[in-house]
Scaffold this motif. Structure first.
Motif, PDB file in Angstrom:
ATOM      1  N   GLN A 192     -12.219  -0.596   3.202  1.00  0.00           N
ATOM      2  CA  GLN A 192     -13.045  -1.541   2.443  1.00  0.00           C
ATOM      3  C   GLN A 192     -12.466  -2.946   2.528  1.00  0.00           C
ATOM      4  O   GLN A 192     -13.197  -3.924   2.744  1.00  0.00           O
ATOM      5  CB  GLN A 192     -13.107  -1.086   0.981  1.00  0.00           C
ATOM      6  N   LYS A 245     -17.428  -5.509  -8.644  1.00  0.00           N
ATOM      7  CA  LYS A 245     -18.372  -5.362  -7.533  1.00  0.00           C
ATOM      8  C   LYS A 245     -19.751  -5.921  -7.862  1.00  0.00           C
ATOM      9  O   LYS A 245     -20.475  -6.372  -6.973  1.00  0.00           O
ATOM     10  CB  LYS A 245     -18.508  -3.888  -7.157  1.00  0.00           C
ATOM     11  N   THR A 287       0.829  -1.201   0.000  1.00  0.00           N
ATOM     12  CA  THR A 287       0.000   0.000   0.000  1.00  0.00           C
ATOM     13  C   THR A 287       0.863   1.250   0.000  1.00  0.00           C
ATOM     14  O   THR A 287       1.949   1.282   0.588  1.00  0.00           O
ATOM     15  CB  THR A 287      -0.957   0.014   1.205  1.00  0.00           C
ATOM     16  N   GLN A 292      -8.367   1.695  -9.927  1.00  0.00           N
ATOM     17  CA  GLN A 292      -8.379   3.104  -9.561  1.00  0.00           C
ATOM     18  C   GLN A 292      -7.699   3.958 -10.629  1.00  0.00           C
ATOM     19  O   GLN A 292      -6.821   3.496 -11.362  1.00  0.00           O
ATOM     20  CB  GLN A 292      -7.661   3.303  -8.223  1.00  0.00           C
ATOM     21  N   GLU A 313     -11.193  -3.413  -8.112  1.00  0.00           N
ATOM     22  CA  GLU A 313     -11.581  -2.061  -8.517  1.00  0.00           C
ATOM     23  C   GLU A 313     -10.339  -1.365  -9.050  1.00  0.00           C
ATOM     24  O   GLU A 313      -9.381  -1.154  -8.304  1.00  0.00           O
ATOM     25  CB  GLU A 313     -12.164  -1.280  -7.339  1.00  0.00           C
ATOM     26  N   TYR A 326      -7.513   5.951   2.394  1.00  0.00           N
ATOM     27  CA  TYR A 326      -8.918   6.180   2.051  1.00  0.00           C
ATOM     28  C   TYR A 326      -9.580   4.940   1.451  1.00  0.00           C
ATOM     29  O   TYR A 326     -10.824   4.860   1.398  1.00  0.00           O
ATOM     30  CB  TYR A 326      -9.042   7.361   1.080  1.00  0.00           C
ATOM     31  N   LEU A 327      -8.787   3.951   1.024  1.00  0.00           N
ATOM     32  CA  LEU A 327      -9.337   2.739   0.423  1.00  0.00           C
ATOM     33  C   LEU A 327      -9.240   1.512   1.332  1.00  0.00           C
ATOM     34  O   LEU A 327     -10.058   0.595   1.231  1.00  0.00           O
ATOM     35  CB  LEU A 327      -8.598   2.424  -0.883  1.00  0.00           C
ATOM     36  N   ARG A 363      -2.934   4.925   0.553  1.00  0.00           N
ATOM     37  CA  ARG A 363      -4.262   4.394   0.240  1.00  0.00           C
ATOM     38  C   ARG A 363      -5.131   4.267   1.504  1.00  0.00           C
ATOM     39  O   ARG A 363      -5.991   3.391   1.568  1.00  0.00           O
ATOM     40  CB  ARG A 363      -4.131   3.031  -0.445  1.00  0.00           C
ATOM     41  N   SER A 372      -4.524  -2.883  -2.338  1.00  0.00           N
ATOM     42  CA  SER A 372      -5.187  -1.954  -1.423  1.00  0.00           C
ATOM     43  C   SER A 372      -6.513  -1.431  -1.953  1.00  0.00           C
ATOM     44  O   SER A 372      -7.354  -0.964  -1.179  1.00  0.00           O
ATOM     45  CB  SER A 372      -4.263  -0.773  -1.127  1.00  0.00           C
ATOM     46  N   ASP A 373      -6.725  -1.500  -3.249  1.00  0.00           N
ATOM     47  CA  ASP A 373      -7.985  -1.034  -3.827  1.00  0.00           C
ATOM     48  C   ASP A 373      -8.957  -2.177  -4.102  1.00  0.00           C
ATOM     49  O   ASP A 373     -10.011  -1.972  -4.695  1.00  0.00           O
ATOM     50  CB  ASP A 373      -7.752  -0.227  -5.105  1.00  0.00           C
ATOM     51  N   ASP A 374      -8.627  -3.382  -3.654  1.00  0.00           N
ATOM     52  CA  ASP A 374      -9.481  -4.551  -3.859  1.00  0.00           C
ATOM     53  C   ASP A 374      -9.959  -5.085  -2.509  1.00  0.00           C
ATOM     54  O   ASP A 374      -9.545  -4.610  -1.457  1.00  0.00           O
ATOM     55  CB  ASP A 374      -8.716  -5.648  -4.607  1.00  0.00           C
ATOM     56  N   TYR A 375     -10.811  -6.094  -2.542  1.00  0.00           N
ATOM     57  CA  TYR A 375     -11.241  -6.744  -1.307  1.00  0.00           C
ATOM     58  C   TYR A 375     -11.671  -8.169  -1.609  1.00  0.00           C
ATOM     59  O   TYR A 375     -11.694  -8.591  -2.773  1.00  0.00           O
ATOM     60  CB  TYR A 375     -12.350  -5.949  -0.612  1.00  0.00           C
TER      61      TYR A 375
END
Length: 292
Positions: free
Chosen positions: A19, A124, A10, A207, A205, A15-16, A13, A91-94
């Motif tokens: 999630q 998503k 990361t 970014q 996701e 802010y992400l 990140r 960091s932008d995924d889950y």
């Protein structure tokens, strides 16, 4: 001791990350730990992670390093991980709620020649990224999945940690912050296969500030990293088309570097020579696109 490490490189990140954290604490199987490799963030990532560690909902390890780029964070992760298996979730995924459960179920009793498993990424709204994996495949090499079986789109790999640790680290080039991650995967491909599963292991996701959306800028800013990766792709490519394509890219990167010595590092010099005019054209195209 947990069986799985979910690791996350990361950089700024904060802010992400919530999630991803929320998806991890909801996992139906909690036999994992989360490793965050902070690649020099200047935002509130440190404080945010410290607050989650105090909650003690899952096991969290946090490592801070000076900025090295995604590949440098992977080096640190592989040096740090002690669990039997590992998977990178950006960091932008889950992860879907049952992802860890699926991973641990499908990594049981892997053969010695299997480096791990490969599953699906989805959006998503549950749309598979690219295509699914042919159901008749019981074992496959990553490169063959794309070049021979024509599978499309990003996929999620879970590796045996002991396998990953057998191979060299990604190189770090001065003033550059990117080496394509498939360098390691190609090396592993030479000795092992992967067990394919048509299950979603990651929600993706892309970014606006991510490497996927800015690949041409990355290409121009990190020519050593890209040239380095092309050498192994030329050497181990399964088809002439794949090898020739990467020879073209090697020429282009060498031009950005003003360093023709890269052209002589390939084990297929004739192929690189034939790629010269196409590499020049590609270099001009990338200059045009990145100067806009």
């Amino acid at each position: 001791m947990n069986q799985l490490t979910v690791f996350t490189p990361t950089f700024n990140r904060a802010y992400l990350l919530p999630q991803l954290y929320k998806s991890l604490i909801k996992q139906t199987n909690q036999d994992f730990e989360w490793l965050l490799v902070d690649d020099g963030s200047t935002d509130e990532t440190n404080e945010l992670v410290a607050s989650w560690q105090k909650e003690k909902k899952i096991t969290i390890h946090y490592v801070f390093q000076e900025n090295q780029g995604m590949h440098g964070a992977h080096n640190t992760a592989y040096n740090t991980i002690t669990t039997e298996f590992n998977v990178c979730i950006d960091s932008d995924d889950y992860m879907p709620d049952n992802a860890v459960e699926l991973i641990l179920k499908n990594t049981k009793n892997l053969d010695e020649n299997e480096a791990g498993i490969i599953g699906l990424d989805a959006t998503k709204d549950n749309k598979i990224i690219g295509t699914t994996i042919p159901s008749n495949l019981k074992a496959v090499k990553l490169n063959e999945l794309y070049t021979l079986h024509q599978v499309k789109g990003d996929k999620k790999i879970v590796y045996k940690t002991a396998v990953v640790k057998q191979y060299p680290k990604y190189p770090l080039f001065e003033k550059e912050r990117f080496v394509p991650l498939d360098y390691l995967y190609i090396l592993i491909d030479q000795d092992y296969t992967l067990k394919p599963i048509n299950e979603v292991l990651c929600i993706v996701e892309y970014q606006d500030d991510g490497s996927s959306r800015n690949i041409l800028q990355q290409y121009r800013k990190n020519p050593n990293g890209f040239a380095f990766s092309r050498i192994s792709r030329i050497k181990f490519g399964k088809t002439f088309k794949e090898r020739f394509k990467n020879a073209i890219h090697l020429v282009s990167s060498a031009i950005f570097l003003k360093n023709p010595s890269w052209l002589f590092k390939s084990d297929k010099p004739l192929l690189v020579f034939l790629a010269l005019p196409f590499g020049i054209l590609l270099n001009l195209y990338i200059r045009f696109k990145t100067n806009k």
